[in-house]
Design a protein around this motif. Structure first.
Motif, mmCIF file in Angstrom:
data_model
loop_
_atom_site.group_PDB
_atom_site.id
_atom_site.type_symbol
_atom_site.label_atom_id
_atom_site.label_comp_id
_atom_site.label_asym_id
_atom_site.label_seq_id
_atom_site.Cartn_x
_atom_site.Cartn_y
_atom_site.Cartn_z
ATOM 1 N N THR A 219 0.844 -1.184 0.000
ATOM 2 C CA THR A 219 0.000 0.000 0.000
ATOM 3 C C THR A 219 0.888 1.245 0.000
ATOM 4 N N PRO A 220 0.767 2.117 -0.984
ATOM 5 C CA PRO A 220 1.671 3.281 -1.049
ATOM 6 C C PRO A 220 1.454 4.280 0.069
ATOM 7 N N GLN A 221 0.219 4.418 0.541
ATOM 8 C CA GLN A 221 -0.031 5.307 1.669
ATOM 9 C C GLN A 221 -1.342 4.894 2.324
ATOM 10 N N ALA A 222 -1.479 5.309 3.573
ATOM 11 C CA ALA A 222 -2.677 4.963 4.340
ATOM 12 C C ALA A 222 -2.955 6.074 5.340
ATOM 13 N N ALA A 242 -3.958 11.128 10.234
ATOM 14 C CA ALA A 242 -2.652 11.401 9.639
ATOM 15 C C ALA A 242 -2.446 10.465 8.459
ATOM 16 N N VAL A 243 -1.901 11.004 7.384
ATOM 17 C CA VAL A 243 -1.590 10.221 6.191
ATOM 18 C C VAL A 243 -0.110 9.856 6.246
ATOM 19 N N LEU A 244 0.166 8.590 6.082
ATOM 20 C CA LEU A 244 1.542 8.089 6.099
ATOM 21 C C LEU A 244 1.818 7.360 4.798
ATOM 22 N N THR A 245 2.879 7.756 4.106
ATOM 23 C CA THR A 245 3.295 7.029 2.916
ATOM 24 C C THR A 245 4.233 5.899 3.314
#
Length: 578
Positions: A219-222, A242-245
């Motif tokens: 998954t590239p980001q979540a 929060a978005v985390l790559t």
């Protein structure tokens, strides 16, 4: 059944391929090595093999035995379970099949089989499946590491039994393979008999491609829910998501692991009396340093107290320089003169040994940022033990009057030396201590929570609203310093509970694994690399020479001509070379 008979015919005809597969030491072969199958390749005494027509010639197309086909030329299978699909070029194995109506196009997988696990450098897992008994987890479930390939090759089946064979039980079934991306290669299949069409044999069973855990599979980001911050004099605070790559997650994980391992190695060297003097370790608080650095720019400024190893690393220092400084060697980040409490890099001002003294210095750096008209700010850190210092409240007043771009951060690790915050402070709401300065209370064990809060605070300062105060609720695993065992004022059970429930590294690791942003094997590889880096740095720190006595007074000023420095008495003169 006719289908079963057809499968037995194919497997009997290809017994030579099976024998070749199990060769423990196959001879080297060139890029293209034709392998002919003639009528001699029969199973002795098997009447079924006598019914086969002429056998085609199969030519190996590469060292791996299959053709590389760009992804743009063939579709990707829908993986069962998570539905993820790989991207970019991938190796597609040949599946010599007939149309769906042909009994040979999709034969049932009957008869016993054995699996051979081979290791090779690849970004895909190719599985050659022809019969049940293949009891191994699917690579898409995370069982296969990034650079490993699992090849399952069927043996020659046993004679047909009266009872039907059990169905294929693992995740890799014939039905799940029907959607695999396949490619025919008629130009490489030449009939030895002129005349009518003959059934095309399947070398050692049907060849299918099953995408393994390549980088593109992750998954590239979540997005993650984070704890809401407590606010003081603010109408709204940082986001609660929060978005985390994937790249950010791996970077944060590596940096926090380096901090943790570096501090544990420092503990070991201190107990061996290789590191001397004061030494304050940062393990347990890694999310604070990594999260703060992720929320500001490298051009921003930072100053902290004596628990400074982690910030030296995030501000650009290397593990070798930090370890060598701890042992007082010439290759240290301060040339071996500063030790644990006095480390410096560009835009990082230490490392200060006097409790609370760095706070007014940080306000001065923020004043310089505003005076020079740069869109920069200063992060000024102190601990809960220093929060009662009078000079801190004086700094609050001046910073608010002049609207300095300063983020005051109190790292509340619950204990000021050996005194708990409840015994030392009448009010433990440190984020409200600024009174007229807005404040945030943040979960300091969550790197994403710290990052989002720091971004919010940085935007507040850059917009010209003046200073802001943050309290990071965190925890240190070691004592106050190496002279403090850390268990005379708290229990081992308390420390273990924090480790098991709130460890910042474990929290990030669990998030990435549960959201398919990394594999266990990939994180283990990072751990191995980090351990090696720490060991190499420790080796350097114990073998690098100490600074010579002639360097004692050097590096007092920058870009200045040599000056004289008074020694231990008024008559002793030493020369300083900047």
């Amino acid at each position: 059944s006719p289908t079963r008979m057809a499968v037995l015919q194919l497997l009997a005809a290809q017994s030579e391929y099976v024998d070749m597969t199990f060769d423990p030491d196959p001879p080297p072969h060139p890029k293209k090595q034709p392998t002919s199958l003639c009528s001699a390749h029969r199973v002795s005494g098997d009447p079924l093999s006598e019914q086969l027509g002429p056998v085609n010639t199969y030519e190996v197309g590469s060292d791996l035995g299959w053709t590389e086909t760009p992804r743009s030329e063939c579709p990707v299978m829908d993986l069962p379970g998570d539905g993820s699909a790989s991207a970019g070029s991938e190796l597609v194995l040949d599946v010599l099949r007939k149309a769906e109506t042909d009994p040979l196009s999709n034969p049932p997988l009957d008869g016993p089989a054995e699996a051979v696990v081979l290791q090779k450098e690849s970004t895909a897992a190719e599985l050659l499946v022809s019969s049940p008994g293949l009891d191994m987890p699917s690579p898409v479930d995370g069982a296969t590491s990034l650079d490993k390939t699992v090849l399952a090759t069927a043996q020659t089946p046993a004679p047909p039994a009266a009872e039907p064979s059990p169905p294929l039980t693992p995740g890799l079934t014939a039905r799940s393979c029907q959607n695999a991306a396949v490619t025919r290669r008629p130009e490489r299949v030449r009939s030895q008999a002129g005349g009518g069409a003959v059934p095309e044999p399947q070398p050692a069973g049907s060849r299918v491609v099953v995408s393994a855990r390549t980088y593109a599979d992750f998954t590239p980001q979540a997005s993650f829910d984070i704890k809401k911050c407590d606010l003081h004099k603010l109408e709204e605070g940082p986001p609660v998501q929060a978005v985390l790559t994937r790249e950010e997650g791996l970077q944060y994980y590596r940096t926090m692991q380096i901090m943790r391992r570096m501090e544990l190695k420092a503990d070991q060297l201190y107990k061996q009396k290789i590191i001397r003097g004061f030494c304050h370790l940062y393990d347990g608080q890694e999310a604070c340093a990594v999260g703060i650095e992720a929320g500001i720019n490298l051009s921003d400024h930072l100053i902290t107290a004596y628990r400074a190893h982690g910030y030296t690393l995030t501000r650009g220092g290397t593990v070798r320089e930090i370890m060598a400084e701890l042992t007082g060697r010439r290759g240290g980040i301060a040339k071996g003169k500063g030790g644990s409490m006095h480390m410096y890099t560009k835009h990082f001002y230490g490392g200060n040994g006097i409790v609370g003294a760095q706070v007014p210095l940080g306000a001065g750096v923020a004043l310089a940022c505003k005076y020079q008209g740069k869109n920069e700010l200063c992060v000024c850190l102190y601990g809960d033990g220093a929060a009662n210092q009078g000079q801190i409240f004086e700094t609050y007043n001046m910073a608010s009057l002049w609207k300095l771009p300063c983020i005051f951060i109190c790292e509340n690790n619950k204990y000021g030396m050996g005194t708990s915050v409840e015994r030392a402070a009448a009010s433990t709401d440190y984020y409200k201590r600024g009174d007229f300065i807005p404040g945030l209370r943040v979960d300091g064990m969550d790197v994403l929570c710290v990052r989002e809060a720091t971004k919010f605070a940085a935007d507040h300062c850059r917009s010209g609203k003046g200073p802001i105060l943050m309290e990071l609720q965190t925890y240190r695993y070691h004592g106050h310093s190496m002279s403090d065992p850390g268990i005379s004022y708290r229990t081992r059970e308390e420390i273990q509970e924090v480790r098991s429930k709130s460890d910042p590294i474990s929290m990030l690791k669990d998030r990435m694994l549960s959201n398919n942003m990394a594999s266990v094997e990939e994180l283990k590889e990072i751990d191995v690399e980090v351990r090696k880096e720490i060991e190499d740095a420790a080796q350097f720190a114990t073998t690098d020479p100490e600074p010579p006595l002639d360097d004692l007074c050097n590096h007092i000023f920058s870009n200045e001509p040599p000056i004289e420095v008074r020694g231990t008495n008024p008559w002793a003169k030493l020369k300083s070379i900047s």
